[in-house]
Motif scaffolding. Sequence first.
Motif, PDB file in Angstrom:
ATOM      1  N   PHE A   1       0.847  -1.187   0.000  1.00 13.10           N
ATOM      2  CA  PHE A   1       0.000   0.000   0.000  1.00 13.10           C
ATOM      3  C   PHE A   1       0.886   1.242   0.000  1.00 13.10           C
ATOM      4  O   PHE A   1       1.898   1.300   0.695  1.00 13.10           O
ATOM      5  N   GLY A   2       0.527   2.231  -0.804  1.00 11.78           N
ATOM      6  CA  GLY A   2       1.284   3.473  -0.869  1.00 11.78           C
ATOM      7  C   GLY A   2       1.045   4.182  -2.184  1.00 11.78           C
ATOM      8  O   GLY A   2       0.506   3.601  -3.140  1.00 11.78           O
ATOM      9  N   ALA A   3       1.463   5.438  -2.247  1.00  6.94           N
ATOM     10  CA  ALA A   3       1.247   6.235  -3.456  1.00  6.94           C
ATOM     11  C   ALA A   3       1.927   5.636  -4.690  1.00  6.94           C
ATOM     12  O   ALA A   3       1.316   5.587  -5.766  1.00  6.94           O
ATOM     13  N   PRO A   4       3.201   5.155  -4.602  1.00 10.70           N
ATOM     14  CA  PRO A   4       3.815   4.555  -5.795  1.00 10.70           C
ATOM     15  C   PRO A   4       3.044   3.342  -6.306  1.00 10.70           C
ATOM     16  O   PRO A   4       2.907   3.161  -7.522  1.00 10.70           O
ATOM     17  N   ILE A   5       2.531   2.513  -5.400  1.00 15.57           N
ATOM     18  CA  ILE A   5       1.760   1.342  -5.812  1.00 15.57           C
ATOM     19  C   ILE A   5       0.466   1.779  -6.483  1.00 15.57           C
ATOM     20  O   ILE A   5       0.047   1.219  -7.508  1.00 15.57           O
ATOM     21  N   ASP A   6      -0.162   2.811  -5.932  1.00 18.57           N
ATOM     22  CA  ASP A   6      -1.409   3.314  -6.506  1.00 18.57           C
ATOM     23  C   ASP A   6      -1.174   3.864  -7.917  1.00 18.57           C
ATOM     24  O   ASP A   6      -1.974   3.627  -8.826  1.00 18.57           O
ATOM     25  N   ILE A   7      -0.070   4.588  -8.096  1.00 13.78           N
ATOM     26  CA  ILE A   7       0.233   5.144  -9.417  1.00 13.78           C
ATOM     27  C   ILE A   7       0.501   4.036 -10.419  1.00 13.78           C
ATOM     28  O   ILE A   7      -0.016   4.050 -11.555  1.00 13.78           O
ATOM     29  N   LEU A   8       1.313   3.057 -10.039  1.00 15.83           N
ATOM     30  CA  LEU A   8       1.620   1.948 -10.947  1.00 15.83           C
ATOM     31  C   LEU A   8       0.368   1.144 -11.286  1.00 15.83           C
ATOM     32  O   LEU A   8       0.186   0.712 -12.430  1.00 15.83           O
TER      33      LEU A   8
END
Length: 342
Positions: free
Chosen positions: A41-48
């Motif tokens: 969970f996190g912003a980089p995972i959300d973007i990818l």
Amino acid sequence: MKRLAAHPLVWPCVTLVLLVLLDLSHNPAFLSISVLDGHLFGAPIDILNRAAPLVLVSLGMTLVIATRGIDISVGAVVAIAGAAAASILAADPSQVGMAIAAALAAGLLAGMWNGLLVAIVGMQPIIATLILMVAGRGVAQLLTGGQIIPIGARDYLFLGGGYLALIPCSMWIAAAAIAVTTLLMNRTALGLFIRAIGINPVATRLAGLRSSAIVFGVYTFSGLTAAIAGILASSNVRSADGNNAGLLLELDAILAVTLGGTSLLGGRFSLAGTVLGALIIQTLTYTTYSIGVPPEATLVVKAAVVLMVSVIQSASARAFIARQVRRAFPVAAKRTLTEGAQ
């Protein structure tokens, strides 16, 4: 430094890094990734995760543009694929395999239709794909009956919203598509043929290369990648919307391809650059929302950033800027040249 600046992937990387730094300045925990509910969970995972459909569509668009073509129907194909899958699942939620097959078949048929018009009939690519761009929305609306069809099949929802080994399943699918496309372009003669067609289609035809078959295959591949993106998109939002699904996605795909260094004149393309371009666009979208840009100004900011990056990537624009700097600061420029000579 000149050799480094001339590399086609340098400026996309610099742009992505600058966007990340901007996000970090606004949110110091932007790059933090944790495990929550059994997955990353996190912003980089959300973007990818959210960039996966755009990456898939952009892969097909890259090969189309490399042959001097364009495919502005991919957004409509995304809607058709999602609508086809949702229509089957609405009748029987257990027919997940049939729904996926129907979505892929719809994408293949759409790509073959575009390939037929461009490679066999000889239509201009933008006109041929414009036909499907307009008609495709109507087809998607017919499949959904003009309504938003909810999807509740758990196995289907896993594709766009599930996790495998802590990582979103859509990221695995996008990574597999990137790997397969890269192998086809770099480990077989297909990549060379596509480059040859883009550089000089007449010469390749006179040399005996079946350019029409390759162009047909490229558009078919573009339809297939758009269909996979449609499956992921409909799975992620748990519904199929024939009107709004994939809307303007074709423009984002074209931007991703050009930001990645692929020439619209054909013959030169970079799959790695395309992936970077897609990540830039998705990161930019995340950034505009996270820093509080009003929704009505988001598209303006997005266009301004894309324009700036495109200008920086232009060798002639960089040379013009360098000349203006030398004229404005002649003493500093002379000192730099003298130090370089010493």
